[in-house]
Design a protein around this motif. Sequence first.
Motif, PDB file in Angstrom:
ATOM      1  N   UNK A  34     -58.382 -12.469  -0.967  1.00 51.01           N
ATOM      2  CA  UNK A  34     -58.341 -11.430  -1.997  1.00 51.01           C
ATOM      3  C   UNK A  34     -58.633 -10.053  -1.410  1.00 51.01           C
ATOM      4  N   UNK A  35     -59.569  -9.996  -0.468  1.00 44.63           N
ATOM      5  CA  UNK A  35     -59.905  -8.713   0.157  1.00 44.63           C
ATOM      6  C   UNK A  35     -58.698  -8.140   0.882  1.00 44.63           C
ATOM      7  N   UNK A  36     -57.892  -9.011   1.522  1.00 49.21           N
ATOM      8  CA  UNK A  36     -56.691  -8.539   2.218  1.00 49.21           C
ATOM      9  C   UNK A  36     -55.684  -7.970   1.212  1.00 49.21           C
ATOM     10  N   UNK A  37     -55.571  -8.624   0.058  1.00 50.34           N
ATOM     11  CA  UNK A  37     -54.681  -8.105  -0.984  1.00 50.34           C
ATOM     12  C   UNK A  37     -55.210  -6.773  -1.507  1.00 50.34           C
ATOM     13  N   UNK A  38     -56.518  -6.725  -1.753  1.00 52.56           N
ATOM     14  CA  UNK A  38     -57.129  -5.509  -2.307  1.00 52.56           C
ATOM     15  C   UNK A  38     -57.001  -4.325  -1.360  1.00 52.56           C
ATOM     16  N   UNK A  46     -54.198  -2.351  -2.249  1.00 55.70           N
ATOM     17  CA  UNK A  46     -54.161  -1.953  -3.659  1.00 55.70           C
ATOM     18  C   UNK A  46     -55.373  -1.116  -4.048  1.00 55.70           C
ATOM     19  N   UNK A  47     -55.889  -0.350  -3.108  1.00 53.04           N
ATOM     20  CA  UNK A  47     -57.010   0.524  -3.420  1.00 53.04           C
ATOM     21  C   UNK A  47     -58.276  -0.212  -3.788  1.00 53.04           C
ATOM     22  N   UNK A  48     -58.470  -1.413  -3.220  1.00 52.50           N
ATOM     23  CA  UNK A  48     -59.690  -2.173  -3.485  1.00 52.50           C
ATOM     24  C   UNK A  48     -59.657  -2.989  -4.759  1.00 52.50           C
ATOM     25  N   UNK A  49     -58.489  -3.050  -5.427  1.00 53.88           N
ATOM     26  CA  UNK A  49     -58.389  -3.681  -6.743  1.00 53.88           C
ATOM     27  C   UNK A  49     -57.430  -4.869  -6.692  1.00 53.88           C
ATOM     28  N   UNK A  50     -57.766  -5.920  -7.421  1.00 53.38           N
ATOM     29  CA  UNK A  50     -56.855  -7.039  -7.644  1.00 53.38           C
ATOM     30  C   UNK A  50     -56.802  -7.324  -9.139  1.00 53.38           C
ATOM     31  N   UNK A  51     -55.757  -7.991  -9.573  1.00 52.39           N
ATOM     32  CA  UNK A  51     -55.690  -8.414 -10.965  1.00 52.39           C
ATOM     33  C   UNK A  51     -56.416  -9.748 -11.114  1.00 52.39           C
ATOM     34  N   UNK A  52     -56.820 -10.056 -12.333  1.00 47.87           N
ATOM     35  CA  UNK A  52     -57.425 -11.362 -12.580  1.00 47.87           C
ATOM     36  C   UNK A  52     -56.423 -12.470 -12.224  1.00 47.87           C
ATOM     37  N   UNK A  53     -55.143 -12.224 -12.523  1.00 47.12           N
ATOM     38  CA  UNK A  53     -54.123 -13.209 -12.187  1.00 47.12           C
ATOM     39  C   UNK A  53     -54.061 -13.480 -10.689  1.00 47.12           C
ATOM     40  N   UNK A  54     -54.180 -12.429  -9.884  1.00 45.05           N
ATOM     41  CA  UNK A  54     -54.187 -12.618  -8.432  1.00 45.05           C
ATOM     42  C   UNK A  54     -55.413 -13.398  -7.981  1.00 45.05           C
ATOM     43  N   UNK A  55     -56.565 -13.127  -8.608  1.00 45.44           N
ATOM     44  CA  UNK A  55     -57.791 -13.845  -8.254  1.00 45.44           C
ATOM     45  C   UNK A  55     -57.661 -15.329  -8.586  1.00 45.44           C
ATOM     46  N   UNK A  56     -57.102 -15.647  -9.762  1.00 47.75           N
ATOM     47  CA  UNK A  56     -56.953 -17.045 -10.143  1.00 47.75           C
ATOM     48  C   UNK A  56     -55.906 -17.735  -9.267  1.00 47.75           C
ATOM     49  N   UNK A  57     -54.818 -17.020  -8.947  1.00 49.36           N
ATOM     50  CA  UNK A  57     -53.775 -17.608  -8.105  1.00 49.36           C
ATOM     51  C   UNK A  57     -54.298 -17.913  -6.704  1.00 49.36           C
ATOM     52  N   UNK A  75     -65.605  -4.149  -4.975  1.00 50.25           N
ATOM     53  CA  UNK A  75     -66.848  -3.487  -4.566  1.00 50.25           C
ATOM     54  C   UNK A  75     -67.385  -2.751  -5.776  1.00 50.25           C
ATOM     55  N   UNK A  76     -68.550  -2.171  -5.664  1.00 52.92           N
ATOM     56  CA  UNK A  76     -69.164  -1.501  -6.816  1.00 52.92           C
ATOM     57  C   UNK A  76     -69.244   0.016  -6.660  1.00 52.92           C
ATOM     58  N   UNK A  77     -68.572   0.549  -5.643  1.00 48.79           N
ATOM     59  CA  UNK A  77     -68.528   1.997  -5.469  1.00 48.79           C
ATOM     60  C   UNK A  77     -67.453   2.614  -6.350  1.00 48.79           C
ATOM     61  N   UNK A  78     -67.219   3.923  -6.207  1.00 46.92           N
ATOM     62  CA  UNK A  78     -66.159   4.585  -6.979  1.00 46.92           C
ATOM     63  C   UNK A  78     -64.800   3.952  -6.710  1.00 46.92           C
ATOM     64  N   UNK A  79     -64.032   3.745  -7.761  1.00 50.22           N
ATOM     65  CA  UNK A  79     -62.699   3.166  -7.611  1.00 50.22           C
ATOM     66  C   UNK A  79     -61.747   4.279  -7.198  1.00 50.22           C
ATOM     67  N   UNK A  80     -61.087   4.170  -6.041  1.00 49.97           N
ATOM     68  CA  UNK A  80     -60.188   5.238  -5.596  1.00 49.97           C
ATOM     69  C   UNK A  80     -58.976   5.368  -6.507  1.00 49.97           C
ATOM     70  N   UNK A  81     -58.294   6.502  -6.394  1.00 51.65           N
ATOM     71  CA  UNK A  81     -57.154   6.765  -7.277  1.00 51.65           C
ATOM     72  C   UNK A  81     -56.078   5.705  -7.115  1.00 51.65           C
TER      73      UNK A  81
END
Length: 316
Positions: free
Chosen positions: A19-23, A26-37, A65-71
Amino acid sequence: MGTQTRHGREQRDRIIDELAAIADCQGGVVSRGQAYAAGMTRGEVRAQLRARRWQRVWSRSICLHTGPVPILGRHWAAVFEGGDRAMLDGAASLVASGLTGFEARVHRVSVPRGVTPLRGVGLDIRRTRRWSSVDRVATGVPRTRVPVAAVRAAMWAESDKQAALLLTMPVQQGLTTAAHLGQALLAVKRDRRRELMHAVVNDLLGGVRSLGELDVARECRRRGLPEPDRQVVRRGKDGRYYLDVCWDTFGLVVEIDGIHHTWATSVVPDALRQNEVVLGEARVLRLPLLGLRVAADDFFDQVERGLRAGGWRQAA
């Protein structure tokens, strides 16, 4: 039991690494669908959120992560909220395509009709009959092509001034061309800013010098100001040059600036021409064509003050 526990932890770590490689893309973000998949259970996702290792972004997206979410992460999260066929649109799409100097405070996303839109702070998911897969950029965050995004950004802008800027800036920054904007604008059959958008794109196409001069003359007549001389010829060190609008009697010149006046090839000649006029003891005002569209009263107030400074008095 210990071996099974260790095996379970190793498997979970592999999933999180995946998931970290996917994120990372994607600016540190994944979808719930990606996490479940990837193999995470809903309970494991909730546990990461409760432990404050991850954070929720709207409802369908998670930041690892829990820091600021990048644009970039917010761009992806906005698309995830819209579903599989969602596309970032309008100003947010322009920013995702590289537009600088403008902050999209709302992430607008276009989805086809029939999709149930979600809501969130700073999120605007719109069902539109104009949705088309051919408008989608093939790489990066799913988003509309720049010409389409610019036209829609102008339609959704907070003001006419902002609409004009959102059409102009992508051309200035080389993200699209005026011709491509014009093609995208042909798809708009009805909109309250359609006339304004056509005028701005016409300005950007560059064939509008005479249009601008006619607009100035018409506005002068409407406001009771003396009608100017147009395309007055002057002779400089390097030959003849033309002044766009001039009142010789009152020592006032108005230079009309189309989009080409902001380009490097025009900056030096324009400056030299203006300096020659000023050295000839005339006042020079600059009137961007966009000013005719969004701030005409302010500019013509300056024109009137310039005329009065040159001795003009309105007939009683």
